[in-house]
Design an enzyme around this catalytic site. Sequence first.
Site, PDB file in Angstrom:
ATOM      1  CG  HIS A   1       2.297  -0.049   4.221  1.00 41.47           C
ATOM      2  ND1 HIS A   1       1.909  -0.994   5.160  1.00 41.47           N
ATOM      3  CD2 HIS A   1       1.247   0.794   4.072  1.00 41.47           C
ATOM      4  CE1 HIS A   1       0.683  -0.727   5.569  1.00 41.47           C
ATOM      5  NE2 HIS A   1       0.252   0.353   4.926  1.00 41.47           N
TER       6      HIS A   1
ATOM      7  CG  ASP B   1      -2.040  -0.966   1.168  1.00 43.78           C
ATOM      8  OD1 ASP B   1      -2.015  -1.844   0.281  1.00 43.78           O
ATOM      9  OD2 ASP B   1      -2.955  -0.877   2.023  1.00 43.78           O
TER      10      ASP B   1
END
Length: 288
Positions: free
Chosen positions: A255, A106
């Site tokens: 991430h 992300d």
Amino acid sequence: MKKSHLIISSLLLGTLLTACTSQQTSGNRSSATEITTAVTQETAASTPTITENDASKLNEEANPTPEPSAEAEIKNTAPLYSMNEVYRFVPIEQNTTNKVVLLTFDDGPKDQEVLTSLLDTLDKHEAKAIFFVNGYRVKQNPDLLKLIDERGQTIGNHSWDHIILKNETEAVVEKQIYDVQAAVEALVDKKPLFFRPPYGSGGDTVKKIAKNHGMLYMTWSNGSLDWDKSAKDKPEVVIKNVLEQLHPGANILMHELKWTADSLDELLTALENKGYGFIDPASININP
């Protein structure tokens, strides 16, 4: 007497000359007819006959069938996995293994060095992943978005501003989602098929709008906690967190962070050693 003989001779000579002239004219006409016929036959023989198949091929060459878009190819791929209500992936057919995980990253694209490291490691392990991107970062780093696509990975929608969508009006949610769809399509000629709300905070309105845009809504079932201060600059902690929560069909949240990139090779190797494979996003049923 001599005079009559002269007259008769003249008449005979005239008759012979007329006959010769007539034969020559007839012969010339016959020769011209034969030449014309021969030329016609030769032309007919040298002109190819166009069959229905030939005509069809010529039409196809003039009007080629357009190649399917990448988005269409993903949609046309026979799905192998579906997502359940707790965001885990289960096989659609009994003969498909359940020892798989979905890798997701992300909050990008933002750092070329980190992103390239992630992509290189995925390639090394022949793994696919979803990169959930924010619109404002796509605007800042369009080349990085293109890089994700060029390297054969999947782009997901993570809203434009990374805000808590559950607290916003329907109009704001629509704009946050639509603007990312439009920006990604403009750069890579395909729209995202997966949506993850920031902080995992959505709700019925967000789910409805994501579905209206043809996307599968998801959060995660295995959080690496790479965003937490306890894991900052500690790749070993990221690996530990994922392995402690490991389960078949895990939807792993990570991430675009340096310590996550540093952990990825060892993490994927550990997963492989446990008998796990990696889900290709193209094999997920997006219309459950």
